[in-house]
Design a protein around this motif. Structure first.
Motif, PDB file in Angstrom:
ATOM      1  N   LEU A 329       0.826  -1.205   0.000  1.00  0.00           N
ATOM      2  CA  LEU A 329       0.000   0.000   0.000  1.00  0.00           C
ATOM      3  C   LEU A 329       0.864   1.259   0.000  1.00  0.00           C
ATOM      4  CD1 LEU A 329      -2.662  -1.283   2.516  1.00  0.00           C
ATOM      5  CD2 LEU A 329      -3.140  -0.574   0.175  1.00  0.00           C
ATOM      6  N   SER A 330       1.966   1.212   0.719  1.00  0.00           N
ATOM      7  CA  SER A 330       2.880   2.339   0.721  1.00  0.00           C
ATOM      8  C   SER A 330       3.476   2.567  -0.666  1.00  0.00           C
ATOM      9  CB  SER A 330       3.994   2.119   1.744  1.00  0.00           C
ATOM     10  OG  SER A 330       4.928   3.174   1.718  1.00  0.00           O
ATOM     11  N   ALA A 331       3.796   1.473  -1.340  1.00  0.00           N
ATOM     12  CA  ALA A 331       4.334   1.589  -2.699  1.00  0.00           C
ATOM     13  C   ALA A 331       3.297   2.163  -3.655  1.00  0.00           C
ATOM     14  CB  ALA A 331       4.815   0.223  -3.177  1.00  0.00           C
ATOM     15  N   MET A 332       2.028   1.774  -3.497  1.00  0.00           N
ATOM     16  CA  MET A 332       0.968   2.365  -4.305  1.00  0.00           C
ATOM     17  C   MET A 332       0.908   3.873  -4.093  1.00  0.00           C
ATOM     18  SD  MET A 332      -2.272  -0.258  -3.853  1.00  0.00           S
ATOM     19  CE  MET A 332      -3.391   0.990  -4.487  1.00  0.00           C
ATOM     20  N   PHE A 343      -1.440  12.971  -3.591  1.00  0.00           N
ATOM     21  CA  PHE A 343      -0.460  13.233  -2.552  1.00  0.00           C
ATOM     22  C   PHE A 343      -0.999  12.748  -1.200  1.00  0.00           C
ATOM     23  CE2 PHE A 343       0.739  17.269  -5.118  1.00  0.00           C
ATOM     24  CZ  PHE A 343       1.523  16.499  -5.984  1.00  0.00           C
ATOM     25  N   ASP A 344      -0.119  12.129  -0.411  1.00  0.00           N
ATOM     26  CA  ASP A 344      -0.363  11.915   1.022  1.00  0.00           C
ATOM     27  C   ASP A 344      -1.555  10.995   1.315  1.00  0.00           C
ATOM     28  OD1 ASP A 344       1.657  13.908   1.327  1.00  0.00           O
ATOM     29  OD2 ASP A 344       0.123  15.459   1.156  1.00  0.00           O
ATOM     30  N   ILE A 345      -1.660   9.859   0.631  1.00  0.00           N
ATOM     31  CA  ILE A 345      -2.787   8.950   0.876  1.00  0.00           C
ATOM     32  C   ILE A 345      -2.365   7.685   1.620  1.00  0.00           C
ATOM     33  CG2 ILE A 345      -4.100   9.825  -1.096  1.00  0.00           C
ATOM     34  CD1 ILE A 345      -3.376   7.185  -2.556  1.00  0.00           C
ATOM     35  N   SER A 346      -1.130   7.594   2.097  1.00  0.00           N
ATOM     36  CA  SER A 346      -0.748   6.434   2.902  1.00  0.00           C
ATOM     37  C   SER A 346      -1.582   6.394   4.175  1.00  0.00           C
ATOM     38  CB  SER A 346       0.735   6.503   3.270  1.00  0.00           C
ATOM     39  OG  SER A 346       1.555   6.263   2.160  1.00  0.00           O
ATOM     40  N   GLY A 347      -1.923   5.196   4.621  1.00  0.00           N
ATOM     41  CA  GLY A 347      -2.674   5.043   5.854  1.00  0.00           C
ATOM     42  C   GLY A 347      -1.887   5.533   7.051  1.00  0.00           C
ATOM     43  N   PHE A 348      -2.604   5.807   8.135  1.00  0.00           N
ATOM     44  CA  PHE A 348      -1.953   6.285   9.350  1.00  0.00           C
ATOM     45  C   PHE A 348      -1.042   5.205   9.909  1.00  0.00           C
ATOM     46  CE2 PHE A 348      -1.647   7.795  13.745  1.00  0.00           C
ATOM     47  CZ  PHE A 348      -1.423   9.147  13.526  1.00  0.00           C
ATOM     48  N   ARG A 349       0.053   5.638  10.524  1.00  0.00           N
ATOM     49  CA  ARG A 349       1.123   4.702  10.893  1.00  0.00           C
ATOM     50  C   ARG A 349       0.686   3.646  11.900  1.00  0.00           C
ATOM     51  NH1 ARG A 349       1.887   9.541  13.384  1.00  0.00           N
ATOM     52  NH2 ARG A 349       2.181   9.562  15.660  1.00  0.00           N
ATOM     53  N   THR A 350      -0.286   3.953  12.772  1.00  0.00           N
ATOM     54  CA  THR A 350      -0.723   2.971  13.767  1.00  0.00           C
ATOM     55  C   THR A 350      -1.992   2.235  13.354  1.00  0.00           C
ATOM     56  OG1 THR A 350      -2.033   4.602  14.985  1.00  0.00           O
ATOM     57  CG2 THR A 350       0.286   4.353  15.619  1.00  0.00           C
ATOM     58  N   ALA A 351      -2.555   2.580  12.203  1.00  0.00           N
ATOM     59  CA  ALA A 351      -3.789   1.934  11.730  1.00  0.00           C
ATOM     60  C   ALA A 351      -3.452   0.611  11.054  1.00  0.00           C
ATOM     61  CB  ALA A 351      -4.508   2.847  10.760  1.00  0.00           C
TER      62      ALA A 351
END
Length: 386
Positions: A329-332, A343-351
């Protein structure tokens, strides 16, 4: 699923959940600059701060007996100011279903060391936790969780005859959905979410019951200066009419004024909410026919309309461990960012592994319509690499 690159890109690729996209048509040169370079206590600047408070009241239909102040530290500062100033006389129920509710629970337990705290964190439907709340106690909760895309479905669970205070972190819901103000005693938010404003400052709204608690209760712990709402004579003079606890950014104030005046010019809160529902509808329509993804929050009434979180359901990916799902998902997100698509659509780090797409009222539905095929395309590109 798209095999080739989609032909249309979002005009505005800003889908961050905060600071979020500026309002349509925003230009820095449109901001009123007469207060800039002045003392925030000068009459010209003070009147602009007071105007921002008045616009907040008008746009949100805040009752005249509720108090509104601009405070330091964004929404976090406003929440912690409320916790430090109000909690202690009663037991406390804390609803925590995502990162920020967990932070408030940690503050209450680990920093304030209150002896009678229930943290309602059990997994499952949020509504099951709401049913366990005891309104003889103070209740702290987040209306809309940006980390997981989970919200309270409405305000019906809040007791009108409550003895305790309803303390609500409403930062990613206010201006994006209707909040029942009279059912809440403390409401906190910032300009950087649904208004697309700048960070650093928070808004603190107090009901008459909350105001009475502040004035009648003296917490046993030291109170940092930026948390102090009162002195020996009562509330700090002018705090709820344009004075601020510390130096406020007048540029941020002017930006917030610009956003609120835009909102009123297009129809006010009703139009803002309609824009959010239209934006959420774009993703809901896509999700209904998508064969690889679904909403992270399964219960539709409890699903955020502003901070929309998507998880992978494709069986070939679900077999991967969590770190590899997160990497995909991060690569997407990185691929779409590099292409200038999102821009900036990575999920939250603790989710849980997810992507997060802001659908607040400053986002245009046309940009979301253009984004959806790109999500399919990016997933197809990355699935074969992980």
């Amino acid at each position: 699923m798209s095999v080739s690159e989609p032909p249309i890109r979002p005009i505005n690729p800003r889908f961050s959940s905060g600071p979020s996209a500026k309002r349509p048509g925003w230009r820095a040169e449109h901001l009123n600059q007469h207060s800039l370079g002045r003392s925030h206590r000068a009459p010209a600047a003070h009147s602009r701060i007071a105007h921002a408070i008045d616009l907040t009241r008008q746009l949100l239909d805040i009752p005249p007996d509720y108090l509104v102040a601009i405070v330091p530290g964004s929404d976090t500062g406003a929440v912690e100011m409320a916790l430090w100033s109000l909690l202690g006389p009663r037991g406390v129920d804390v609803l925590a279903w995502e990162h920020f509710g967990g932070l408030w629970a940690s503050d209450i337990v680990d920093q304030l060391h209150l002896p009678d705290v229930r943290i309602l964190t059990e997994p499952g439907d949020v509504r099951d936790r709401l049913a366990r709340v005891d309104w003889r106690r103070d209740v702290v909760f987040t209306w809309n969780g940006t980390a997981t895309g989970t919200r309270v479905p409405d305000g019906e669970w809040i007791d009108d005859a409550r003895e305790g205070l309803a303390i609500c972190d409403a930062t990613s819901a206010v201006f994006g959905e209707r909040i029942p103000i009279r059912k809440l005693d403390v409401i906190t938010f910032s300009w950087q979410k649904c208004l697309g404003g700048e960070a650093a400052h928070g808004i603190l709204v107090l009901s008459p019951r909350a105001a009475e608690r502040v004035l009648s209760y003296n917490p046993p712990w030291p109170m940092p200066k930026v948390f102090r709402l009162k002195d020996t004579n009562g509330f700090l003079p002018g705090l709820f009419s344009g004075n601020t606890i510390n130096t406020v950014s007048l540029l941020c104030v002017e930006d917030a004024i610009d956003s609120m005046e835009w909102a009123l010019s297009i129809g006010g809160l009703e139009t803002l909410v309609a824009r959010v529902h239209a934006n959420y509808g774009v993703i809901a329509d896509w999700e209904a026919s998508c064969d690889w993804a679904a909403f992270l929050e399964p219960a539709e009434p409890c699903r955020s309309r502003t901070s929309v979180c998507i998880r992978i359901t494709d069986p070939s990916v679900l077999g991967l461990d969590e770190s590899r799902q997160r990497a995909l998902l991060s690569a997407m997100a990185t691929r779409l960012d590099n292409l200038g698509v999102a821009f900036d659509i990575s999920g939250f780090r603790t989710a849980p592994p997810s992507i997060r797409i802001w659908c607040g009222p400053t986002v245009e539905s046309g940009d979301l319509l253009a984004l959806m095929p790109w999500l399919d395309w990016a997933f197809g590109q990355e699935r074969g690499m992980h």
